[in-house]
Design a protein around this motif. Sequence first.
Motif, mmCIF file in Angstrom:
data_model
loop_
_atom_site.group_PDB
_atom_site.id
_atom_site.type_symbol
_atom_site.label_atom_id
_atom_site.label_comp_id
_atom_site.label_asym_id
_atom_site.label_seq_id
_atom_site.Cartn_x
_atom_site.Cartn_y
_atom_site.Cartn_z
ATOM 1 N N PRO A 22 0.812 -1.220 0.000
ATOM 2 C CA PRO A 22 0.000 0.000 0.000
ATOM 3 C C PRO A 22 0.851 1.280 0.000
ATOM 4 C CG PRO A 22 -0.812 -1.549 1.647
ATOM 5 C CD PRO A 22 0.508 -2.065 1.157
ATOM 6 N N THR A 23 1.944 1.246 0.722
ATOM 7 C CA THR A 23 2.822 2.409 0.785
ATOM 8 C C THR A 23 3.413 2.727 -0.582
ATOM 9 O OG1 THR A 23 3.398 1.872 3.060
ATOM 10 C CG2 THR A 23 4.870 3.377 1.910
ATOM 11 N N LEU A 24 3.772 1.682 -1.312
ATOM 12 C CA LEU A 24 4.371 1.856 -2.633
ATOM 13 C C LEU A 24 3.326 1.976 -3.739
ATOM 14 C CD1 LEU A 24 7.248 -0.769 -2.338
ATOM 15 C CD2 LEU A 24 7.420 1.717 -2.104
ATOM 16 N N GLY A 25 2.064 1.688 -3.400
ATOM 17 C CA GLY A 25 1.005 1.749 -4.398
ATOM 18 C C GLY A 25 1.023 0.561 -5.349
ATOM 19 N N TYR A 26 1.512 -0.569 -4.881
ATOM 20 C CA TYR A 26 1.614 -1.769 -5.717
ATOM 21 C C TYR A 26 0.470 -2.733 -5.440
ATOM 22 C CZ TYR A 26 6.416 -0.676 -7.133
ATOM 23 O OH TYR A 26 7.535 -0.103 -7.669
ATOM 24 N N GLN A 27 0.109 -3.485 -6.466
ATOM 25 C CA GLN A 27 -0.884 -4.538 -6.341
ATOM 26 C C GLN A 27 -0.183 -5.796 -5.830
ATOM 27 O OE1 GLN A 27 -2.363 -5.798 -10.138
ATOM 28 N NE2 GLN A 27 -3.733 -7.320 -9.264
ATOM 29 N N ILE A 28 -0.847 -6.519 -4.953
ATOM 30 C CA ILE A 28 -0.314 -7.793 -4.473
ATOM 31 C C ILE A 28 -0.860 -8.894 -5.375
ATOM 32 C CG2 ILE A 28 -0.259 -9.450 -2.576
ATOM 33 C CD1 ILE A 28 -0.695 -7.062 -0.674
ATOM 34 N N ILE A 29 0.038 -9.664 -5.972
ATOM 35 C CA ILE A 29 -0.360 -10.800 -6.798
ATOM 36 C C ILE A 29 0.021 -12.060 -6.029
ATOM 37 C CG2 ILE A 29 -0.058 -11.985 -8.995
ATOM 38 C CD1 ILE A 29 0.665 -9.204 -10.164
ATOM 39 N N PRO A 30 -0.991 -12.788 -5.580
ATOM 40 C CA PRO A 30 -0.715 -13.946 -4.727
ATOM 41 C C PRO A 30 -0.118 -15.123 -5.494
ATOM 42 C CG PRO A 30 -3.031 -13.877 -5.267
ATOM 43 C CD PRO A 30 -2.412 -12.625 -5.840
ATOM 44 N N ASP A 31 0.402 -16.053 -4.747
ATOM 45 C CA ASP A 31 0.846 -17.325 -5.301
ATOM 46 C C ASP A 31 -0.392 -18.204 -5.379
ATOM 47 O OD1 ASP A 31 2.035 -19.650 -6.039
ATOM 48 O OD2 ASP A 31 3.241 -19.886 -4.240
ATOM 49 N N PHE A 32 -0.709 -18.664 -6.551
ATOM 50 C CA PHE A 32 -1.936 -19.423 -6.739
ATOM 51 C C PHE A 32 -1.788 -20.916 -6.466
ATOM 52 C CE2 PHE A 32 -2.896 -15.548 -9.041
ATOM 53 C CZ PHE A 32 -4.221 -15.329 -8.696
ATOM 54 N N ALA A 33 -0.608 -21.388 -6.111
ATOM 55 C CA ALA A 33 -0.408 -22.821 -5.880
ATOM 56 C C ALA A 33 -1.338 -23.335 -4.782
ATOM 57 C CB ALA A 33 1.042 -23.113 -5.532
ATOM 58 N N ASP A 34 -1.432 -22.624 -3.680
ATOM 59 C CA ASP A 34 -2.312 -23.062 -2.587
ATOM 60 C C ASP A 34 -3.772 -23.074 -3.023
ATOM 61 O OD1 ASP A 34 -0.237 -23.489 -0.823
ATOM 62 O OD2 ASP A 34 -0.370 -21.490 0.058
ATOM 63 N N VAL A 35 -4.156 -22.101 -3.827
ATOM 64 C CA VAL A 35 -5.540 -22.025 -4.311
ATOM 65 C C VAL A 35 -5.865 -23.254 -5.156
ATOM 66 C CG1 VAL A 35 -7.157 -20.720 -5.751
ATOM 67 C CG2 VAL A 35 -5.543 -19.503 -4.277
ATOM 68 N N VAL A 36 -4.993 -23.572 -6.103
ATOM 69 C CA VAL A 36 -5.219 -24.714 -6.984
ATOM 70 C C VAL A 36 -5.182 -26.020 -6.188
ATOM 71 C CG1 VAL A 36 -4.417 -25.959 -9.028
ATOM 72 C CG2 VAL A 36 -4.310 -23.466 -8.980
ATOM 73 N N LEU A 37 -4.239 -26.134 -5.274
ATOM 74 C CA LEU A 37 -4.181 -27.328 -4.427
ATOM 75 C C LEU A 37 -5.498 -27.523 -3.673
ATOM 76 C CD1 LEU A 37 -0.594 -27.037 -2.947
ATOM 77 C CD2 LEU A 37 -1.460 -28.999 -4.235
ATOM 78 N N ASN A 38 -5.989 -26.456 -3.053
ATOM 79 C CA ASN A 38 -7.233 -26.538 -2.285
ATOM 80 C C ASN A 38 -8.420 -26.892 -3.174
ATOM 81 O OD1 ASN A 38 -5.980 -25.942 0.157
ATOM 82 N ND2 ASN A 38 -6.253 -23.759 -0.108
ATOM 83 N N GLU A 39 -8.455 -26.343 -4.371
ATOM 84 C CA GLU A 39 -9.546 -26.655 -5.295
ATOM 85 C C GLU A 39 -9.556 -28.137 -5.667
ATOM 86 O OE1 GLU A 39 -9.768 -22.311 -7.531
ATOM 87 O OE2 GLU A 39 -8.978 -24.041 -8.617
ATOM 88 N N ARG A 40 -8.394 -28.757 -5.636
ATOM 89 C CA ARG A 40 -8.285 -30.183 -5.980
ATOM 90 C C ARG A 40 -8.308 -31.085 -4.740
ATOM 91 N NH1 ARG A 40 -4.892 -31.059 -11.369
ATOM 92 N NH2 ARG A 40 -5.510 -29.174 -12.469
#
Length: 71
Positions: A22-40
């Motif tokens: 937030p201080t730098l004004g950057y977007q956080i792009i998460p690591d999707f590995a956990d998301v895909v693992l959980n979906e499976r």
Amino acid sequence: MKIVVSGSAGTGKTTLVRHIAPTLGYQIIPDFADVVLNERGYRSFKEVSDYKEGRQIRIEALERKVKAENE
């Protein structure tokens, strides 16, 4: 500009990013590995016994991350 934060599990990477983005004004792009693992139905890669499925999970996670970066 992109900043990548990497390191071992539990070292505070996510906490650091949530504070500085937030201080730098950057977007956080998460690591999707956990998301895909959980979906499976997995909690971690340790539970994936099939090499091909593990590879496919990693590919899908990477594809999602690239898509998120380009949005």
